[in-house]
Design a protein around this motif. Structure first.
Motif, PDB file in Angstrom:
ATOM      1  N   ALA A  85       0.872  -1.295   0.020  1.00 45.02           N
ATOM      2  CA  ALA A  85      -0.044   0.019   0.029  1.00 45.02           C
ATOM      3  C   ALA A  85       0.907   1.239  -0.143  1.00 45.02           C
ATOM      4  CB  ALA A  85      -0.756   0.010   1.236  1.00 45.02           C
ATOM      5  N   LEU A  86       0.490   2.161  -0.658  1.00 47.80           N
ATOM      6  CA  LEU A  86       1.257   3.617  -0.741  1.00 47.80           C
ATOM      7  C   LEU A  86       1.037   4.293   0.495  1.00 47.80           C
ATOM      8  CD1 LEU A  86       0.109   4.728  -4.405  1.00 47.80           C
ATOM      9  CD2 LEU A  86       2.397   3.611  -3.508  1.00 47.80           C
ATOM     10  N   THR A  87       0.020   4.028   1.400  1.00 52.41           N
ATOM     11  CA  THR A  87       0.148   4.618   2.788  1.00 52.41           C
ATOM     12  C   THR A  87       1.129   4.025   3.691  1.00 52.41           C
ATOM     13  OG1 THR A  87      -2.357   4.546   2.758  1.00 52.41           O
ATOM     14  CG2 THR A  87      -1.201   4.737   4.693  1.00 52.41           C
ATOM     15  N   LEU A  88       1.869   4.925   4.394  1.00 52.53           N
ATOM     16  CA  LEU A  88       3.032   4.549   5.237  1.00 52.53           C
ATOM     17  C   LEU A  88       2.446   4.145   6.666  1.00 52.53           C
ATOM     18  CD1 LEU A  88       5.704   7.088   4.200  1.00 52.53           C
ATOM     19  CD2 LEU A  88       5.265   4.710   3.332  1.00 52.53           C
ATOM     20  N   GLN A  89       3.139   3.317   7.478  1.00 51.04           N
ATOM     21  CA  GLN A  89       2.695   2.927   8.705  1.00 51.04           C
ATOM     22  C   GLN A  89       3.554   3.043   9.683  1.00 51.04           C
ATOM     23  OE1 GLN A  89      -1.375   1.732   7.693  1.00 51.04           O
ATOM     24  NE2 GLN A  89      -0.490   1.350   9.654  1.00 51.04           N
ATOM     25  N   PHE A  90       3.847   3.625  10.745  1.00 55.86           N
ATOM     26  CA  PHE A  90       4.722   3.674  11.736  1.00 55.86           C
ATOM     27  C   PHE A  90       4.099   3.255  13.236  1.00 55.86           C
ATOM     28  CE2 PHE A  90       5.405   7.012   8.706  1.00 55.86           C
ATOM     29  CZ  PHE A  90       6.809   7.014   8.595  1.00 55.86           C
ATOM     30  N   GLY A  91       4.800   2.337  13.802  1.00 56.16           N
ATOM     31  CA  GLY A  91       4.399   2.074  15.408  1.00 56.16           C
ATOM     32  C   GLY A  91       5.085   2.940  16.158  1.00 56.16           C
TER      33      GLY A  91
END
Length: 582
Positions: free
Chosen positions: A520-526
């Motif tokens: 996905a082009l959406t970035l995820q950060f914990g």
């Protein structure tokens, strides 16, 4: 795939590490509970690549990728699964690839025919990007002997726009991985396409017909060693959905022919320009450094990512990038053939890398043949974890037995935060333990929960959709979607830095990667225990820099170039259909 990589490559040290990796884990607690919920979610169409239990030629072994994209702009991630064919079939007889629309209720609908994505053939890879900057993401698919560009009509359908695009619709070339990128940062997407074995050699030599067509004493399909290789291609985007082949002028043809699988776009030297790493099978991998003039210089050997630390070429398959040690530089992971390890190349920050495979804790698994790979922060503790999906190329692996098998389980490594990973595969749920002949894999938050799922393309089976049904930690996360204005609309190449206290996380928006796949082009950060971030810094491909001030966690944040935050949506809570009742 075999040849160099099937020999005893890693010696006694890795053999001892492998024994250690099989230590008893029965008393250790679970770290995740991944279940394969594909069937209940509606992902059921099988992928066909040659015959199931016999592989007479190398063409039948590579399998295809999977792309995750929001094709209809409803804010939900959809899934495209690349399909293949069987020998002897005409193009009209080959099965379709499948596009699944996210219904928003934990299920997907097969909209392949309705959406008009109906090309057929020996499919290999898919990637996504807005090639004409109209706000609707387009789809590109590679095939053995064919390329297909689907232009998004903006109404839930696509049009095959290959004819007239300047792309060679049909050419005797075994196209493999692909990625959109903005090489010269002019706001228009360019296209990088890798290639594998030379077209005519893909189905030329039957098992055992040559001295190097044996594995563990058994006759197997031939290649890639002993076959002719290919070169990578670059197509310059003109901004109107058309392209020009600039492979020669961009310097790609200076690298000798090899067996290319997957291009990985990353700015490895933090100079603001996209570079490309290419995983090669049974030959040295390549790193194309952007010369800022619209072309590249190949520097893989000099940068330390072409070979192992002891100078061996590997059978590279899948690739991924992340700053796994938190030092502000993107590192590279590459999956390889069995009797070898997955490789970790740690970025030293001076234009070079070190082979940190052993130091990072990945020396213990030599029984798997790895394909799709990627980073995801499964527990959202702020340290990116690593997964790889696996499966052999030889059905004869089941005859050999012992540590070898055709269908193989996945591998999941938890990041300990000190530059080292722990293999937690046996404590991560039945979805990780399930054995398949996996190939492509992509990561996305498919259900808006703030946690990432894994979609896997399996040979001669339906896809897998791995969702963590047992997440109980109280950690926080943040998702970012970027929209370019001066930059390309998909914001490919944008570098994001998230700052919270003393911690800084980096990532980039990229097309392609894994094994012939598209995250996905959406970035995820914990974010761990942090309920907010101090600021978000965006370095846009246009050269603009933007800072967004304090932002609460546990939400999707949409940032438009020049306008800051334009939308926020909280993550969704609740059990996903398909997960077992607790």
């Amino acid at each position: 795939m075999h040849g160099v990589s099937r020999k005893t490559l890693v010696g006694g040290v890795l053999a001892l590490l492998s024994i250690g990796a099989r230590a008893d884990t029965s008393n250790l607690s679970a770290v995740a509970n991944f279940h394969d919920i594909a069937v209940s979610a509606g992902l059921t169409a099988p992928t066909v690549i040659g015959e199931e239990r016999t592989k007479d030629f190398i063409l039948e072994t590579t399998g295809g990728g999977v792309a995750v994209l929001d094709y209809d702009g409803d804010g939900r991630q959809d899934i495209f699964v690349v399909n293949g064919a069987r020998r002897g079939e005409t193009p009209d007889q080959a099965p379709l690839s499948h596009l699944y629309r996210n219904n928003g209720d934990g299920t997907f609908a097969d909209v392949t025919a309705k959406a008009g994505v109906v090309a057929r053939g020996w499919g290999q890879a898919a990637c996504a990007g807005d090639v004409d900057n109209d706000g609707d993401v387009d789809l590109f698919v590679t095939y053995y002997g064919r390329l297909v560009l689907y232009r998004n009509n903006g109404d839930g359908t696509f049009a095959d726009a290959t004819a007239g695009s300047g792309l060679p619709a049909t050419r005797q070339r075994w196209n493999t991985g692909a990625a959109f990128l903005d090489v010269d940062k002019d706001g228009h997407l360019d296209l990088f396409v890798s290639a594998y074995v030379a077209y005519d050699d893909a189905a030329r030599h039957p098992p055992g017909s040559r001295p190097d067509c044996f594995w563990k004493g058994r006759p197997v399909m031939c290649g890639p060693q002993g076959l002719a290789g290919s070169q990578n291609a670059l197509f310059r985007g003109k901004g109107d959905g058309t392209f020009a082949d600039v492979s020669e002028s961009a310097g790609l043809l200076k690298a000798k022919p090899a067996f290319g699988f997957t291009p990985l776009v990353l700015d490895y030297d933090n100079d603001g320009w996209p570079d490309v790493y290419v995983s090669n099978d049974s030959s040295a991998s390549l790193l194309f450094h952007n010369d800022r003039k619209g072309g590249f210089t190949e520097v893989g050997l000099r940068a330390g990512v072409a070979l192992t630390a002891d100078g061996r070429a590997q059978a590279g398959m899948g690739v991924a990038a992340a700053d796994y040690d938190g030092d502000g530089w993107l590192d590279i992971v590459k999956t390889n053939f069995d009797d070898d390890t997955t490789s970790v190349y740690r970025n030293l920050g001076d234009g070079s890398f070190e082979d940190a495979t052993i130091a990072a804790g990945l020396g213990g698994n030599t029984r798997f043949l790895g394909w799709g790979t990627g980073f995801l922060d499964m527990d959202r503790d702020g340290w990116p974890d690593l997964f790889a999906v696996n499966g052999h190329v030889y059905p004869q692996a089941d005859q050999v037995g012992g540590r070898y098998s055709y269908r193989q389980r996945k591998v999941l490594y938890r990041n300990g935060g000190a530059g080292r990973f722990e293999d937690v595969s046996e404590r991560a749920g039945p979805g990780i333990a399930a054995a398949t002949a996996a190939r492509g894999a992509a990561v996305a938050d498919l259900f808006g929960t703030g946690r990432q799922d894994i979609v896997v393309n399996n040979m001669h089976a339906g896809p897998s959709l791995l969702h963590d049904c047992g997440s109980t930690d109280s950690n926080h996360g943040l998702a970012l979607q970027l929209i370019g204005t001066r930059s390309n609309r998909s914001a490919l190449g944008a570098r994001v830095t998230v700052v919270a206290g003393a911690r800084r996380w980096i990532d980039e928006v990229r097309s392609g990667g894994s094994f012939g796949s598209q995250n996905a082009l959406t970035l995820q950060f914990g974010l761990g225990a942090r309920a907010a971030v101090d600021r978000i810094e965006v370095a846009w491909p246009s050269g603009a820099r933007e800072v967004v001030a304090t932002t609460p966690a546990d939400r999707l944040v949409v940032i438009r170039e020049g306008a800051g935050i334009v939308r926020q949506e909280p993550f969704v809570a609740g059990r996903i259909p398909g997960c077992p009742a607790s």
